[in-house]
Design an enzyme around this catalytic site. Sequence first.
Site, PDB file in Angstrom:
ATOM      1  N   LYS A 194       0.860  -1.189   0.000  1.00 24.77           N
ATOM      2  CA  LYS A 194       0.000   0.000   0.000  1.00 24.77           C
ATOM      3  C   LYS A 194       0.892   1.233   0.000  1.00 24.77           C
ATOM      4  CE  LYS A 194      -3.962   1.725   2.744  1.00 24.77           C
ATOM      5  NZ  LYS A 194      -4.805   1.436   3.936  1.00 24.77           N
ATOM      6  N   SER A 227      -9.664   1.529   3.009  1.00 24.96           N
ATOM      7  CA  SER A 227      -8.797   2.287   2.125  1.00 24.96           C
ATOM      8  C   SER A 227      -7.758   1.449   1.375  1.00 24.96           C
ATOM      9  CB  SER A 227      -8.076   3.370   2.925  1.00 24.96           C
ATOM     10  OG  SER A 227      -7.227   2.790   3.892  1.00 24.96           O
ATOM     11  N   SER A 258      -9.863  -1.046   7.047  1.00 26.35           N
ATOM     12  CA  SER A 258      -9.264  -0.759   5.734  1.00 26.35           C
ATOM     13  C   SER A 258      -8.547  -1.934   5.081  1.00 26.35           C
ATOM     14  CB  SER A 258      -8.290   0.417   5.853  1.00 26.35           C
ATOM     15  OG  SER A 258      -9.011   1.626   5.846  1.00 26.35           O
TER      16      SER A 258
END
Lengths: 461, 97
Positions: A70, A145, A169
Amino acid sequence: MTIAEIQARVKEVGARKVVEEAITRARADAKHAVLEVIETRALKRADEVDAKLQKGENAGRLAGVPFLAKDNILTFDSKTTASSHMLENFEAPYQATVIEKLEAEGAICVGKTNLDAFAHGGSTENSYFGPTKNTYDDERVAGGSSGGSAVAVATGIVPFALGSDTGGSIRQPASYNGVVGLKPTYGSVSRYGVVAMASSTDVVGPITTSVEDARLVLDVIKGVDERDGTTIEIEPLLSTDKKLKIGVIRQCFGEGVDESVVRTTNETIEKLKAAGHTVDEVDLPTFRHALAVYYIVVPAELTSNLARYDGIKYGTQKDGADLTTVYEASRSAGFMDENKRRILIGNYVLSSGYYDAYYRKAQTVRTLIINEFNKAFSEHDILLSPTAPTPAFKLGENTGDPLQMYLADMMTVPASLAGVSAISVPAGTTETGLPVGVQLIAPMRQDSVVLSAAQQLEALC
Amino acid sequence: MSSISIDDVKKLAGLSALMVTDSEAAALVEQLNEILGFVEQLNDVDTTGVEPTYQVTGLENVWREDELIDYNLSREALLKNAPDSQDGQIKVKRVLT
């Protein structure tokens, strides 16, 4: 694609070829899951792995296995943007501990994945670089996310990707894309070199196609880190197939929960019963207030963490007449609307006169949530709920309504506030073929219990 | 608990080092009040005698040896991300005016 399958391919054709193939897939990404490919360093490291393998040396538990991180996790030879304009050109001078640990076991980072800017969001639509599309439907969100990481794994670019989970997330996008997403125990994985959001709940974890792979990656990245003073040891990640006492959280089946989610969860419960596990309902009455607690505590913490972005030391700078104007212009340009909303809410709930009414009250209700978890765990090995109230929603459906967007986190935030271990496992699909995940929750440090239960559930689904 | 006005939003923006235009402020008033209205449900929860939880690990005062750790970083590497630098220093506008 599992890690074992990739390892077999490494054995067959070598790490360099495997990494080249992963890079080719990352470049062909049609979902906007990948923001940047790391090629030079990845190939150099693949050659090093191949050299070791040729000499018959130990190249590590993840030798030659490509992965994505990420883009709020610092990596060499790439930008780390947090999907923001603020850090659009930021190149980290050091790597996160999690990356160092994976590299030490021979894993190879081949790129960075999309997220909601600064991890603020549940759909990846808040990315400065545009949304990631759902694996199964281009008109639907990836979740977030960590949407880019979930889609990258679900579409087979890499066998695992790192995400971060502050309120769901990792778990929610895993559920939306039919993959496994593990939020380890708070503090079990170092956050050194991870862009901070809410320091009392942020945790790094893996997104994988199998529970076994989640176990392997967690085993590599976990552990106390002198550079992160919040890290703790967890229990060894041993696998067991003992029958479990499972508590189904009653509060997760009320208003706002999609019929397909209820059906899939109930089918999963029946399969677990048929497999010999004991399943009953458990009441966590304060669970329904967890989202309200979360949207006080998290903005309060992130507004402090985002104070460092002033456009001076690094990040986007906009000129102004004086220093204050430079700060204001840089921050106004560098942050997305959702970042600004959360900063403002955070400063409001921490401000003089409101601190007790909002912030302290929320942290007190948090204690009640933890107490209810503890009581439930005194009678159950594991708790079960849907991961999210609905399958992936349509792009743009909730962007005009922040509160509606927040509701997608309603089932994942309690575990974040309590710091306990939780996982989302694919459990089925809707009639239109969208994945639905089921969440399993175990006490702090008992990630082994969550993983063992998830592995048993995985075998039934 | 009270609701947020447009003046409150502008004051908060100043405290947060953010600029908001009048139209942004108007939208924010609505959104922030909706969020604050949502979280007011916590007033219904009886927390008499309950202590707040600020962190969950129970760790306190984690010490390490007070010694230099070599991060192997050059001044150039650290300044590379600074938007404005000169002679090996980060350049900032005058602070005291």
